[in-house]
Design a protein around this motif. Structure first.
Motif, PDB file in Angstrom:
ATOM      1  N   LEU A 256       0.823  -1.211   0.000  1.00  0.00           N
ATOM      2  CA  LEU A 256       0.000   0.000   0.000  1.00  0.00           C
ATOM      3  C   LEU A 256       0.860   1.266   0.000  1.00  0.00           C
ATOM      4  N   LEU A 257       2.007   1.217   0.680  1.00  0.00           N
ATOM      5  CA  LEU A 257       2.900   2.376   0.652  1.00  0.00           C
ATOM      6  C   LEU A 257       3.395   2.635  -0.756  1.00  0.00           C
ATOM      7  N   ASN A 258       3.733   1.569  -1.452  1.00  0.00           N
ATOM      8  CA  ASN A 258       4.201   1.712  -2.825  1.00  0.00           C
ATOM      9  C   ASN A 258       3.093   2.249  -3.729  1.00  0.00           C
ATOM     10  N   GLU A 259       1.895   1.685  -3.552  1.00  0.00           N
ATOM     11  CA  GLU A 259       0.774   2.151  -4.372  1.00  0.00           C
ATOM     12  C   GLU A 259       0.468   3.626  -4.063  1.00  0.00           C
ATOM     13  N   ALA A 260       0.544   3.968  -2.783  1.00  0.00           N
ATOM     14  CA  ALA A 260       0.244   5.345  -2.370  1.00  0.00           C
ATOM     15  C   ALA A 260       1.233   6.331  -2.980  1.00  0.00           C
TER      16      ALA A 260
END
Lengths: 319, 314
Positions: A256-260
């Motif tokens: 999710l951090l990467n997607e964010a």
């Protein structure tokens, strides 16, 4: 061709007609929308991942009625099922305090989803929650007071009113969030909630971000509280190890951090039960997971209501 | 009811005519994302309930909606990263409900095959005429929305009748001649393509689709950990890759956007895709291309070998 010989049955004609086969959803509760088509959201201080740690504080009555089904986690043995009654009670007596120490140690701001009956029965907990002043959302009256398809609307409205009135009085909070026991609803639940001052609810798992949900009056906001990643689902339903749960949480956090970083703010929602992860052999894994997440500088630990509010502020039409 | 569906003869996995794949590949590898629409309140089927509770059955409905709203784009981007074109097992009503998904897949030259109209409308209890109409509707929908002549079938929610494969093949011929309705994903009896006996005598193949590697079977039935799923995918690949040196094999990963595309599962899935596509002798392809290659190059030899072995055994 001889295709009519072998089958003797036929279904009613409506089985091959498709009344809702058209653009969008097959109901009017929310419009069809792909996550990637929406405007990116930002969190305070340009954080990328909102951490929502949701802690259900649950009361499972010994005299479970099981209408219309036995709630997962509830009584399974012939009456009196002391084993499950007391093991669930353990969470509120013991496990919760291990949770609180972990939250304070790692700077996590929890949200408590409280069965109203629990705080009616335990003034100590009621006072403790009031002193901590973390956000409380209503988790229904108790775990055996289910909301379900076909439920009498008046009876359900009475149940919602009783749950909210009493919790508002005992907590001193306005209580604008709702989580149905077992995330189960009737066809009227969202309408009833909206009429009783609820602004957001956490039962639908069809998104990773909040969205507007239509009711017969004011729209609600649906908040994404993942079932697939919750401790009960992973450990008790899937029988994965505690270490694996922790690993899955870390993988979700990284993903999710990467997607964010490409698509705008995301939410990591962890639903964790004191009667499960609060056990001595499991609490260390909750601590490991929180340690991992809280060391990420891009993470914003916040209550469900604060996440909802920040999201909602960015949904106003521009100009 | 029959003792045996009669689609194929016993055919041992040794001493078969050699299957070769394009460019000398040992293994044909394909990914089959199921892109499905489940209805909130479908009509009742007398043989199977769509949901465990009355409507709304929020847990089941909403997680499947998650697949379309959130999961699809994640998986699509991941497959693109590894040069994989999906072979979509499609609830064809999705062409009407969510055309954005169809457009994005079409743009990437993915294959669309029929998975019925909705995954909440079962074949059970249908008359032949009804099942034929449902199949025809689904194939027509794919054609009118994508221009593709549907080649493959996976019955909606794996609900079958004795006639399912016959009807699919016949409707395919009526609509598209030899370009439509020539393979099925409904049978799990082999790791190689096999000829299927149909009442029409049409050249038709079963293409291994693998329930064992299906993410829903892994996560919701066998309830395994995301990383163990990746491990199983790699083990499956290793064995089929090794065996493919002497006789071409197939590996399929059937997926669902509401399972594999959850944030806690994609990392492990990506590791497996990276591993598999990192090998040299892999034909990364689609279900249709595998079936076409088999029917054009190996079907006749397979049929002859099966007949020969049966004659010698009796």
């Amino acid at each position: 061709m001889s295709q009519d010989k072998s089958k003797k049955t036929e279904l009613p004609a409506d089985y091959l007609t498709y009344a809702h086969r058209d653009y969008g959803m097959d109901h009017q509760r929310y419009p069809w929308s792909m996550l990637t088509d929406r405007a990116p959201v930002t969190w305070p201080d340009n954080k990328q991942l909102a951490l929502w740690v949701n802690v259900p504080l649950q009361y499972f009555p010994l005299n479970q009625g099981g209408v219309p089904f036995k709630v997962p986690g509830g009584m399974t043995m012939p009456y009196p099922d002391l084993r499950h009654y007391s093991l669930r009670d353990y969470g509120n007596r013991v496990g919760l305090f291990r949770f609180l120490r972990a939250f304070d140690r790692f700077g996590v701001k929890p949200t408590f989803a409280v069965n109203t009956r629990l705080v009616e029965r335990t003034p100590y907990l009621s006072r403790l929650l009031k002193e901590r002043d973390d956000e409380i959302i209503c988790h229904g009256y108790h775990m055996d007071a289910l909301h379900y398809a076909g439920q009498d609307p008046t009876a359900e409205a009475d149940l919602v009113a009783r749950s909210l009135d009493s919790l508002r009085e005992l907590s001193g909070q306005q209580i604008t969030g709702w989580l149905s026991p077992a995330k189960n609803e009737s066809e009227n639940t969202p309408d009833i909630l909206a009429k009783h001052g609820i602004e957001y609810f956490c039962d639908w798992v069809n998104d990773d971000m909040p969205y507007d949900f239509q009711t017969s009056t004011t729209p609600l906001i649906a908040m994404p509280l993942s079932t697939e990643l919750e401790d009960r689902f992973v450990i008790q339903n899937n029988l994965h190890s505690e270490a694996s749960w922790c690993e899955q949480v870390r993988d979700a956090c990284d993903f999710l951090l990467n997607e964010a970083s490409n698509e705008g703010g995301r939410i990591l929602a962890l639903n964790v039960h004191p009667w499960l992860l609060g056990q001595p052999h499991r609490i260390g894994y909750l601590e490991q997971a929180l340690d991992y997440i809280s060391t990420k500088p891009e993470v914003w630990s916040a209550s469900a209501g604060d996440i909802k509010t920040h999201w909602a502020k960015q949904q106003q039409p521009a100009g | 009811m029959k003792e045996d569906p009669g689609f194929y003869s016993y055919w041992p996995y040794q001493d078969r005519p050699k299957i070769t794949w394009p460019n000398g590949a040992r293994i044909a590898f394909w990914v089959a994302p199921n892109i499905e629409f489940y209805e909130l309140d479908p009509p009742t089927n007398p043989y199977r309930a769509a949901w465990p509770t009355g409507s709304p059955s929020i847990a089941g409905y909403s997680i499947r909606d998650y697949g379309n709203r959130v999961g699809h784009t994640r998986q699509m981007n991941l497959l693109e990263k590894y040069g994989i074109r999906g072979s979509i097992s499609l609830s064809t009503a999705l062409c009407d409900h969510h055309p954005e998904i169809i457009a994005a897949c079409k743009e990437r030259d993915w294959e669309f095959f029929s998975h019925g109209i909705y995954n909440t409308r079962y074949t059970y209890g249908m008359s032949s005429k009804q099942e034929r109409a449902m199949i025809q509707d689904s194939m027509q929908s794919i054609y009118s929305h994508t221009g593709q002549k549907c080649a493959g079938y996976l019955a909606p929610a794996l609900s079958h009748s004795e006639e399912t494969l016959d009807l699919f093949a016949e409707v395919g011929t009526e609509l598209f001649g030899d370009d439509g309705g020539f393979y099925t994903c409904d049978l799990f009896h082999d790791d190689q393509p096999t000829p299927i006996n149909l009442r029409s005598g049409k050249k038709f193949a079963s293409i291994p689709y693998s329930l064992e590697m299906n993410d829903t079977i892994a996560f919701a039935v066998n309830k395994i950990e995301p990383r163990r799923y990746a491990e199983q995918l790699k083990l499956c690949f290793d064995r089929l890759y090794a065996e493919g040196e002497s006789n071409g094999t197939i590996m399929c990963i059937p997926t669902h956007n509401y399972q594999v595309s959850c944030p806690h599962r994609l990392k492990a899935f990506e590791e497996a895709l990276e591993y598999i596509t990192g090998h040299s002798d892999v034909w990364v392809t689609t279900g249709r291309e595998i079936a076409r290659h088999f029917l054009d190059n190996h079907y006749t030899a397979a049929v002859a070998d099966i007949a020969d072995k049966e004659a010698r055994a009796s």
